[in-house]
Design a protein around this motif. Structure first.
Motif, PDB file in Angstrom:
ATOM      1  N   ARG A 110      -1.363   1.269  -8.686  1.00 29.61           N
ATOM      2  CA  ARG A 110      -0.855   0.367  -7.639  1.00 29.61           C
ATOM      3  C   ARG A 110       0.586   0.712  -7.268  1.00 29.61           C
ATOM      4  O   ARG A 110       1.057   0.379  -6.189  1.00 29.61           O
ATOM      5  N   THR A 139      -5.883   6.107  -9.360  1.00 25.80           N
ATOM      6  CA  THR A 139      -5.126   5.513  -8.261  1.00 25.80           C
ATOM      7  C   THR A 139      -4.345   4.342  -8.851  1.00 25.80           C
ATOM      8  O   THR A 139      -4.932   3.375  -9.324  1.00 25.80           O
ATOM      9  N   PRO A 153       0.824  -1.225   0.000  1.00 25.02           N
ATOM     10  CA  PRO A 153       0.000   0.000   0.000  1.00 25.02           C
ATOM     11  C   PRO A 153       0.851   1.265   0.000  1.00 25.02           C
ATOM     12  O   PRO A 153       0.393   2.319  -0.470  1.00 25.02           O
ATOM     13  N   GLU A 201       1.058   2.913  -3.433  1.00 17.03           N
ATOM     14  CA  GLU A 201      -0.115   3.451  -4.134  1.00 17.03           C
ATOM     15  C   GLU A 201       0.074   4.929  -4.450  1.00 17.03           C
ATOM     16  O   GLU A 201       0.512   5.699  -3.585  1.00 17.03           O
TER      17      GLU A 201
END
Ligand SMILES: Cc1cc2nc3c(=O)[nH]c(=O)nc-3n(C[C@H](O)[C@H](O)[C@H](O)COP(=O)(O)O)c2cc1C
Length: 380
Positions: free
Chosen positions: A71, A69, A59, A62
């Motif tokens: 990855r 958005t 996360p 991100e």
């Protein structure tokens, strides 16, 4: 698991695969990659398994950019897959987004071969393709077919389509060039989240008319008027003085441009020591510091009015992190895949998280521009 698999893959690539393919002419390797890749990507369960091993998910990677958005902030730069032939193979390596193209309004045969020459010691490719591609209409049809097939292995990553001016004997004046770009913009309208206008290809017979500020201004006014649904990104040259470059950035700021990709291939061969008969311009390590320094200055000049993508010589996490701390929200690579192999993207992603944490950032994106005040040291 991912770290071990990527380590093993990198060892196999550098010790066995690369020495073998580097004995074959790079034009042949490139053509073979497209043909074989198109076949292999039909084996979708294999791609899914490979992606699990190669990609690094965290996360902290991100990234918010262009209303998307992602990855992770790592993207494929323009040029490796001009006709959207191998999206599944590229997704498998763990990128956060892809760039296809450059495509042109007319089908384009490109320059006479050879298109590529390797400089292994410099970790660079000399590129002289001259925008060979199947044309914007064919690429639009391919994108429609992929969307209709709705295969997530081929269509789930956000992507840009790079558009360039057709490089052939019919190329005319600036007005003809503007018309050429606008035809491609119209053909590709609505088929991607982003369109990248490549105004800086150094390998064409007509040169780069649109790296002159007045011509760029006219081109961007025409693109504004065409009003494509996509956000617009400009692919920038590497060989202008800062004053000239800043004028181009200011022109971009006057129009509907959301971001810049910095930079295209390097033209000057100072310190490279290569055969002058070899035609083309340099990718990889020779572009690295040059492009990071231009990026840094652009970030200081434009701040958050433009989303910046840094590209040129990114082979490891440190190279990518240097671009991020200089001001890049996104980092792209092409040559890194060739010189380090398919595990390079996941490896860079994992290293980015470590480098950002060592600097006290929870998310990689928090590090954007954090060292923009320090000039990039020359040569590295
Ligand atoms: C094989 C190859 C083909 C390329 N073709 C294009 C292209 O069609 N359009 C473009 O904007 N840039 C093209 N480029 C330039 C790259 O997108 C990038 O700007 C440059 O190679 C520096 O990045 P790198 O060091 O990661 O390769 C190409 C580069 C390579 C190596």
């Amino acid at each position: 698991m991912g770290t071990m698999a990527r380590g093993a893959m990198t060892t196999i690539y550098t010790k066995a695969v690369k020495p073998t393919i580097f004995r074959i002419h790079p034009d042949k390797v490139h053509d073979g990659m497209i043909v074989q890749g198109s076949r292999i990507q039909r084996l979708t369960p294999v791609l899914a398994a490979a992606e699990t091993l190669l990609a690094h998910e965290d996360p902290a990677l991100e990234t918010e950019a262009y209303g998307l958005t992602l990855r992770n902030p790592l993207g494929l730069g323009a040029g490796l897959d001009k006709n959207v032939a191998i999206p599944g193979i590229l997704q498998m390596t763990g990128f956060g987004f892809l760039t296809f193209g450059s495509v042109t309004s007319r089908v384009c045969a490109g320059n006479p071969r050879p298109w590529f020459h390797r400089l292994p010691e410099q970790e660079s490719l000399v590129v002289h393709v001259g925008l060979a591609n199947g044309g914007a209409e064919a690429v639009a049809a391919r994108l429609r077919a992929l969307a209709a097939a709705a295969d997530p292995r081929l269509t789930s990553l956000p992507f840009k389509i790079s558009i360039a001016r057709t490089n052939d004997g019919r190329t005319g004046d600036v007005d003809e060039g503007i018309d050429d770009y606008v035809r491609s913009v119209r053909a590709l309208d609505g088929l991607s989240p982003l369109l990248e206008l490549n105004v800086s290809c150094p390998n064409t017979m007509v040169g780069e008319a649109f790296t002159a500020p007045e011509a760029l201004d006219r081109l961007l006014a025409a693109v504004d008027a065409a009003a494509p649904s996509q956000r617009i990104v400009l692919k920038m040259p590497s060989d202008k003085t800062w004053e000239h470059f800043r004028d181009l950035v200011d022109v971009a700021l006057d129009h509907r441009v959301d971001g810049l990709t910095l930079t295209n291939l390097r033209k000057d061969r100072d310190g490279i020591g290569m055969d002058p008969a070899i035609r083309g311009n340099l990718s990889g390590r020779p572009v690295r510091d040059l492009s990071t320094e231009i990026l840094r200055r652009t970030y200081l000049h434009a701040g958050d009015r433009l989303t910046l993508a840094g590209l040129g010589g990114v082979f490891d996490g440190r190279h990518a992190y240097d671009k991020i701390t200089a001001g890049a929200t996104l980092v792209e690579l092409v040559s890194g895949l060739v010189f380090r192999g398919p595990a390079v993207v996941g490896t860079i992603a994992a290293e980015l998280v470590e480098l950002a944490r060592a600097d006290g950032f929870d998310r990689v994106q928090d590090a954007v521009g954090s060292r923009a005040d320090s000039p990039v040291p020359a040569a590295g």
